[in-house]
Motif scaffolding. Structure first.
Motif, PDB file in Angstrom:
ATOM      1  N   TYR A  86      -4.493   9.526   2.904  1.00 57.20           N
ATOM      2  CA  TYR A  86      -3.871   9.444   1.581  1.00 57.20           C
ATOM      3  C   TYR A  86      -3.865   7.982   1.175  1.00 57.20           C
ATOM      4  N   GLY A  87      -4.897   7.579   0.425  1.00 57.79           N
ATOM      5  CA  GLY A  87      -5.070   6.172   0.120  1.00 57.79           C
ATOM      6  C   GLY A  87      -4.347   5.687  -1.113  1.00 57.79           C
ATOM      7  N   PHE A  88      -4.301   6.523  -2.160  1.00 54.38           N
ATOM      8  CA  PHE A  88      -3.681   6.109  -3.426  1.00 54.38           C
ATOM      9  C   PHE A  88      -3.285   7.377  -4.171  1.00 54.38           C
ATOM     10  N   SER A  89      -1.998   7.540  -4.382  1.00 51.96           N
ATOM     11  CA  SER A  89      -1.509   8.771  -5.003  1.00 51.96           C
ATOM     12  C   SER A  89      -1.512   8.658  -6.521  1.00 51.96           C
ATOM     13  N   SER A  90      -1.389   9.796  -7.185  1.00 46.50           N
ATOM     14  CA  SER A  90      -1.302   9.790  -8.646  1.00 46.50           C
ATOM     15  C   SER A  90      -0.052   9.059  -9.106  1.00 46.50           C
ATOM     16  N   GLU A  91       0.987   9.041  -8.260  1.00 45.08           N
ATOM     17  CA  GLU A  91       2.221   8.325  -8.606  1.00 45.08           C
ATOM     18  C   GLU A  91       2.078   6.813  -8.424  1.00 45.08           C
ATOM     19  N   ASN A  92       1.113   6.387  -7.603  1.00 41.88           N
ATOM     20  CA  ASN A  92       0.942   4.953  -7.360  1.00 41.88           C
ATOM     21  C   ASN A  92       0.504   4.193  -8.601  1.00 41.88           C
ATOM     22  N   TRP A  93       0.006   4.907  -9.613  1.00 41.06           N
ATOM     23  CA  TRP A  93      -0.363   4.230 -10.865  1.00 41.06           C
ATOM     24  C   TRP A  93       0.863   3.621 -11.547  1.00 41.06           C
ATOM     25  N   LYS A  94       2.055   4.065 -11.157  1.00 41.41           N
ATOM     26  CA  LYS A  94       3.281   3.547 -11.752  1.00 41.41           C
ATOM     27  C   LYS A  94       3.719   2.219 -11.128  1.00 41.41           C
ATOM     28  N   ARG A  95       3.045   1.778 -10.092  1.00 45.55           N
ATOM     29  CA  ARG A  95       3.404   0.515  -9.457  1.00 45.55           C
ATOM     30  C   ARG A  95       3.089  -0.655 -10.389  1.00 45.55           C
ATOM     31  N   PRO A  96       3.640  -1.829 -10.107  1.00 44.56           N
ATOM     32  CA  PRO A  96       3.352  -2.995 -10.958  1.00 44.56           C
ATOM     33  C   PRO A  96       1.850  -3.196 -11.127  1.00 44.56           C
ATOM     34  N   ALA A  97       1.454  -3.587 -12.345  1.00 46.10           N
ATOM     35  CA  ALA A  97       0.032  -3.708 -12.664  1.00 46.10           C
ATOM     36  C   ALA A  97      -0.705  -4.619 -11.697  1.00 46.10           C
ATOM     37  N   GLY A  98      -0.059  -5.705 -11.275  1.00 48.14           N
ATOM     38  CA  GLY A  98      -0.710  -6.631 -10.357  1.00 48.14           C
ATOM     39  C   GLY A  98      -1.021  -5.993  -9.013  1.00 48.14           C
ATOM     40  N   GLU A  99      -0.086  -5.178  -8.521  1.00 47.84           N
ATOM     41  CA  GLU A  99      -0.311  -4.515  -7.237  1.00 47.84           C
ATOM     42  C   GLU A  99      -1.414  -3.481  -7.354  1.00 47.84           C
ATOM     43  N   VAL A 100      -1.439  -2.731  -8.472  1.00 49.59           N
ATOM     44  CA  VAL A 100      -2.507  -1.746  -8.679  1.00 49.59           C
ATOM     45  C   VAL A 100      -3.861  -2.445  -8.720  1.00 49.59           C
ATOM     46  N   THR A 101      -3.929  -3.574  -9.412  1.00 45.52           N
ATOM     47  CA  THR A 101      -5.180  -4.338  -9.486  1.00 45.52           C
ATOM     48  C   THR A 101      -5.630  -4.782  -8.097  1.00 45.52           C
ATOM     49  N   ASP A 102      -4.679  -5.254  -7.286  1.00 46.10           N
ATOM     50  CA  ASP A 102      -5.009  -5.678  -5.926  1.00 46.10           C
ATOM     51  C   ASP A 102      -5.512  -4.497  -5.089  1.00 46.10           C
ATOM     52  N   LEU A 103      -4.866  -3.349  -5.231  1.00 45.27           N
ATOM     53  CA  LEU A 103      -5.281  -2.168  -4.474  1.00 45.27           C
ATOM     54  C   LEU A 103      -6.681  -1.710  -4.879  1.00 45.27           C
ATOM     55  N   MET A 104      -6.970  -1.757  -6.172  1.00 47.17           N
ATOM     56  CA  MET A 104      -8.305  -1.380  -6.632  1.00 47.17           C
ATOM     57  C   MET A 104      -9.358  -2.365  -6.114  1.00 47.17           C
ATOM     58  N   GLY A 105      -8.973  -3.630  -6.033  1.00 46.55           N
ATOM     59  CA  GLY A 105      -9.879  -4.623  -5.482  1.00 46.55           C
ATOM     60  C   GLY A 105     -10.181  -4.356  -4.010  1.00 46.55           C
ATOM     61  N   LEU A 106      -9.149  -4.000  -3.250  1.00 47.25           N
ATOM     62  CA  LEU A 106      -9.355  -3.664  -1.844  1.00 47.25           C
ATOM     63  C   LEU A 106     -10.214  -2.416  -1.696  1.00 47.25           C
ATOM     64  N   LEU A 107     -10.020  -1.465  -2.598  1.00 47.26           N
ATOM     65  CA  LEU A 107     -10.828  -0.244  -2.566  1.00 47.26           C
ATOM     66  C   LEU A 107     -12.297  -0.579  -2.792  1.00 47.26           C
ATOM     67  N   ARG A 108     -12.558  -1.447  -3.759  1.00 48.82           N
ATOM     68  CA  ARG A 108     -13.943  -1.862  -4.013  1.00 48.82           C
ATOM     69  C   ARG A 108     -14.555  -2.512  -2.767  1.00 48.82           C
ATOM     70  N   LEU A 109     -13.777  -3.399  -2.134  1.00 49.61           N
ATOM     71  CA  LEU A 109     -14.278  -4.069  -0.939  1.00 49.61           C
ATOM     72  C   LEU A 109     -14.561  -3.061   0.169  1.00 49.61           C
ATOM     73  N   TYR A 110     -13.664  -2.098   0.329  1.00 52.66           N
ATOM     74  CA  TYR A 110     -13.852  -1.094   1.381  1.00 52.66           C
ATOM     75  C   TYR A 110     -15.128  -0.303   1.140  1.00 52.66           C
ATOM     76  N   LEU A 111     -15.317   0.153  -0.102  1.00 53.49           N
ATOM     77  CA  LEU A 111     -16.484   0.967  -0.410  1.00 53.49           C
ATOM     78  C   LEU A 111     -17.779   0.160  -0.264  1.00 53.49           C
ATOM     79  N   ARG A 112     -17.735  -1.125  -0.574  1.00 48.42           N
ATOM     80  CA  ARG A 112     -18.944  -1.951  -0.447  1.00 48.42           C
ATOM     81  C   ARG A 112     -19.240  -2.332   0.998  1.00 48.42           C
ATOM     82  N   ASN A 113     -18.177  -2.622   1.750  1.00 41.35           N
ATOM     83  CA  ASN A 113     -18.367  -3.190   3.083  1.00 41.35           C
ATOM     84  C   ASN A 113     -18.397  -2.167   4.209  1.00 41.35           C
ATOM     85  N   GLU A 114     -17.774  -1.011   4.021  1.00 43.15           N
ATOM     86  CA  GLU A 114     -17.628  -0.074   5.126  1.00 43.15           C
ATOM     87  C   GLU A 114     -18.654   1.045   5.142  1.00 43.15           C
TER      88      GLU A 114
END
Length: 243
Positions: free
Chosen positions: A64-92
């Protein structure tokens, strides 16, 4: 019943294990670090756990990496999480492919960035023929949302005359879920001591064994996975039947 000989092989692991990865923020806070540091360390736990599950013979691992409720988190944290997701998909992806792991992503892709969707599609296509382990990432996922979407699909089929209302059963509904073709989880683990399932696999987890552990996700690894599986094997799974 005769005791099991000490040299007997351990029972096989559950075919499908699902994990609610919780505690990244608390891990970081306890060390005076930003939440992003916890998420980065949590990504390392993902790799450890995926490798351990493959080595132990688990067939399906859902995270469970990112829930539909996680979109309610602060915008900066969501941006950071999306950035980590991009890195994971590119690197792993190459690492997953090299180890025979198939990647599948479930959830509402419409809320993800177009570049992330392309990375997901490319990763799924590249690893589609692998069979050592199926890694399912639940991203922008919510169990209620999934069931609503399945109901809409069933309703559309009925309205179009493709499906009779009398033919609607559990198999019909299950075939419209994000997880169609994936067996239901046998074991659901949640880290960080919280004891709830937080809108995760509500339909699929109807008879899953639930194991809640105190370990924060950034500290989770093979030992914690083995401990949860050991607890699973100690359960008496009766699926509603009497002894």
């Amino acid at each position: 019943m005769e005791p099991v000989p000490s040299h007997a092989a351990p029972p096989p692991p559950p075919a499908h294990i699902a994990i609610i990865m919780d505690g990244n923020g608390r891990w970081a806070k306890a060390r005076g670090l930003p939440r992003t540091a916890g998420h980065k360390r949590g990504a390392e736990s993902v790799r450890r756990t995926v490798e351990a599950a493959r080595e132990m013979g688990v067939s399906y691992l859902t995270l469970y990496g990112f829930s539909s409720e996680n979109w309610k988190r602060p915008a900066g944290e969501v941006t950071d999480l999306m950035g980590l997701l991009r890195l994971y998909l590119r690197n792993e992806v190459n690492h997953l492919h090299k180890n025979g792991i198939r990647l599948k992503v479930i959830g509402d892709r419409e809320r993800l960035g177009p570049d992330i969707v392309r990375l997901i599609e490319d990763a799924e296509a590249k690893t589609a023929a692998n069979s050592a382990l199926t890694l399912v990432l639940a991203l922008s996922y919510g169990g209620r949302q999934e069931m609503v979407e399945a109901a809409r699909r069933v309703a559309a089929d009925v309205a179009a005359g493709r499906l009779s209302p009398d033919a609607i059963d559990e198999d019909v509904v299950g075939s419209r879920l994000f997880t169609a073709g994936i067996p239901d989880p046998d074991l659901i683990i949640r880290t960080s001591g919280e004891k709830r399932i937080s809108n995760f696999l509500l339909w699929q987890g109807a008879y899953a064994e639930l194991v809640f552990i105190e370990t924060l996700w950034p500290e989770f690894g093979r030992a914690e996975l083995e401990s949860a599986i050991q607890e699973f094997h100690g359960r008496d799974r009766r699926y509603g039947a009497t002894r």
